[in-house]
Write an enzyme that holds these catalytic residues in place. Structure first.
Site, PDB file in Angstrom:
ATOM      1  N   LYS A   1       0.822  -1.231   0.000  1.00  0.00           N
ATOM      2  CA  LYS A   1       0.000   0.000   0.000  1.00  0.00           C
ATOM      3  C   LYS A   1       0.843   1.263   0.000  1.00  0.00           C
ATOM      4  O   LYS A   1       0.462   2.258  -0.601  1.00  0.00           O
ATOM      5  CB  LYS A   1      -0.965  -0.012   1.186  1.00  0.00           C
ATOM      6  CG  LYS A   1      -0.290   0.119   2.534  1.00  0.00           C
ATOM      7  CD  LYS A   1      -1.274  -0.108   3.679  1.00  0.00           C
ATOM      8  CE  LYS A   1      -0.567   0.069   4.992  1.00  0.00           C
ATOM      9  NZ  LYS A   1      -1.226  -0.589   6.112  1.00  0.00           N
TER      10      LYS A   1
ATOM     11  N   ARG B   1      -7.685  -0.696  16.796  1.00  0.00           N
ATOM     12  CA  ARG B   1      -8.152  -0.403  15.456  1.00  0.00           C
ATOM     13  C   ARG B   1      -9.097  -1.558  15.135  1.00  0.00           C
ATOM     14  O   ARG B   1     -10.088  -1.701  15.838  1.00  0.00           O
ATOM     15  CB  ARG B   1      -6.989  -0.239  14.472  1.00  0.00           C
ATOM     16  CG  ARG B   1      -7.418   0.554  13.233  1.00  0.00           C
ATOM     17  CD  ARG B   1      -6.295   0.802  12.250  1.00  0.00           C
ATOM     18  NE  ARG B   1      -5.875  -0.435  11.582  1.00  0.00           N
ATOM     19  CZ  ARG B   1      -4.843  -0.491  10.737  1.00  0.00           C
ATOM     20  NH1 ARG B   1      -4.142   0.593  10.463  1.00  0.00           N
ATOM     21  NH2 ARG B   1      -4.513  -1.637  10.160  1.00  0.00           N
TER      22      ARG B   1
HETATM   23  C1  LIG Z   1      -0.340  -1.350   6.690  1.00  0.00           C
HETATM   24  C2  LIG Z   1      -0.598  -2.636   7.306  1.00  0.00           C
HETATM   25  C3  LIG Z   1       0.476  -3.516   7.561  1.00  0.00           C
HETATM   26  C4  LIG Z   1       1.911  -3.180   7.251  1.00  0.00           C
HETATM   27  O1  LIG Z   1       2.443  -2.349   8.235  1.00  0.00           O
HETATM   28  P1  LIG Z   1       3.981  -1.947   8.241  1.00  0.00           P
HETATM   29  O2  LIG Z   1       4.163  -1.244   9.539  1.00  0.00           O
HETATM   30  O3  LIG Z   1       4.194  -1.040   7.073  1.00  0.00           O
HETATM   31  O4  LIG Z   1       4.788  -3.181   8.156  1.00  0.00           O
HETATM   32  C5  LIG Z   1       0.174  -4.740   8.121  1.00  0.00           C
HETATM   33  N1  LIG Z   1      -1.089  -5.086   8.440  1.00  0.00           N
HETATM   34  C6  LIG Z   1      -2.135  -4.253   8.234  1.00  0.00           C
HETATM   35  C7  LIG Z   1      -3.496  -4.704   8.622  1.00  0.00           C
HETATM   36  C8  LIG Z   1      -1.920  -3.006   7.664  1.00  0.00           C
HETATM   37  O5  LIG Z   1      -2.971  -2.196   7.452  1.00  0.00           O
END
Ligand SMILES: *Cc1c(COP(=O)(O)O)cnc(C)c1O
Length: 352
Positions: free
Chosen positions: A36, A131
């Site tokens: 993302k 969250r």
């Molecule tokens: C963005 C996201 C991640 C990745 O997080 P990082 O800190 O960039 O490794 C993992 N799991 C979910 C649910 C996310 O939204």
């Protein structure tokens, strides 16, 4: 080369991806690469797959579709709880999704049946970061409902920490997730393919834990791209922290006062700014601003200071350094700056 631009070093991303895959793999943890932050850029996705990472995960359907359309061969995981309004597309384009709402899963099941596919579900559990996720007390009841639904297959549980509430994925939290996984396997006589412990923030836990328990999966974005762990933003040994570089162009460079003069009222961001009087300084203006990037997440590679920004300009004090219009200035990006620059249509993405 046009400015502003993000220069993306694919070799460094590949190195980080492979190193992390091997590190976690050594203790039975499979990683998926989260795309993302780079908006599902197909050139980056391809490199990640070449590192031996078989699953690409993204929060947005548009990014998953972009990678699929580009012919990237991977399993695709949707990170953000699917929108009911997108359920049909989710089943069509994503193989797996993270879920926390039974009504959404029911919709996925309905469309999966229509499309004659089986959509894989990872149930998210709330462990305190507040969250997404089912409260642990509601987990077993929800599992019972999900395994009755046709068209979907429960393949795992997961948790996400260190995101909203800044809660650490420590030994206690990972132990709790492991024991919930055990409860499900014992209670329902099934095997969970994924016990997905979290994100890049799980690095310190991984290094310090004597036993990873049942955790066998992590979802990594930031540590692959920026080579650091996100709890204290410390570099991870052996990884590149400079795979991305933002370059902007000088559009004005003059010796001017450091203190604005005239009647003071609100600035363009809606607050009344205050400044220290440093006498006359070299003020350099760059052709990049808040509409292009999260300026607070930028660190200049040269010894200059960012004084502030407006929608289209960054103003710097460059001290002894002289610049002229047309010079380029380079910055490191933190995660917030990276996601904003990658998503901005005004910033060119140059792969090298
Ligand atoms: C963005 C996201 C991640 C990745 O997080 P990082 O800190 O960039 O490794 C993992 N799991 C979910 C649910 C996310 O939204």
């Amino acid at each position: 080369m046009s400015t502003p631009r993000v220069e993306i070093n694919l070799g460094k991303i590949a190195h980080n991806g492979s190193a992390l895959r091997e590190l976690y793999d050594a203790r039975g943890i499979q990683i998926c690469a989260v795309t993302k932050a780079v908006c599902g850029d197909a050139r980056i996705a391809e490199v990640l797959v070449k590192c031996g990472i078989r699953t690409l995960a993204d929060s947005r359907m548009a990014n998953i579709r972009r990678m699929r359309d580009a012919g990237i061969e991977a399993q695709f995981l949707l990170l953000r709880t699917p929108f009911i309004s997108q359920a049909e597309a989710v089943v069509m384009f994503a193989d797996v999704s993270l879920n926390s709402d039974l009504s959404v899963i029911e919709k996925l099941s309905e469309f999966a049946l229509k499309q004659h596919v089986r959509h894989q579900i990872i149930l998210m559990v709330e462990l305190g970061d507040l969250r997404e996720g089912l409260m642990p007390l509601d987990l077993l009841g929800t599992v019972e409902r999900v395994i009755e639904l046709e068209g979907v297959q429960l393949v795992g549980i997961g948790a996400n920490l260190a995101c909203f509430g800044g809660i650490e994925p420590d030994q206690g939290k990972m132990g709790e997730l492991s024991s919930l996984a055990q409860d499900i396997e014992d209670g329902f006589g099934l095997v969970l393919t994924y016990v997905s412990g979290g994100n890049s923030g799980n690095y310190s836990w991984f290094l310090s834990t004597p036993d990873v328990g049942k955790i066998n999966h992590l979802r990594l974005g930031e540590s692959i791209y920026l080579g650091c762990e996100p709890l204290h933003r410390q570099p991870i040994p052996g990884l590149f922290t400079d795979a991305f570089k933002l370059v902007a162009e000088v559009i004005e460079s003059k010796i001017k006062p450091s203190l604005p003069y005239g009647q003071v009222s609100q600035n363009s961001s809606g607050h009344v700014p205050s400044f220290h009087d440093l006498g006359e300084i070299r003020r350099v203006i760059l052709g990049i601003g808040l509409q292009d990037v999260l300026v607070s997440g930028l660190t200049p590679r040269a010894k200059v200071d960012i004084l502030g920004a407006s929608s289209d300009h960054i103003i710097m004090n460059t001290h002894q350094r002289e610049y002229v219009a047309g010079d380029e200035v380079a910055f490191d990006l933190n995660y917030g700056a990276l996601i904003s620059a990658m998503a901005s249509p005004y910033v060119e993405k140059l792969v090298m």
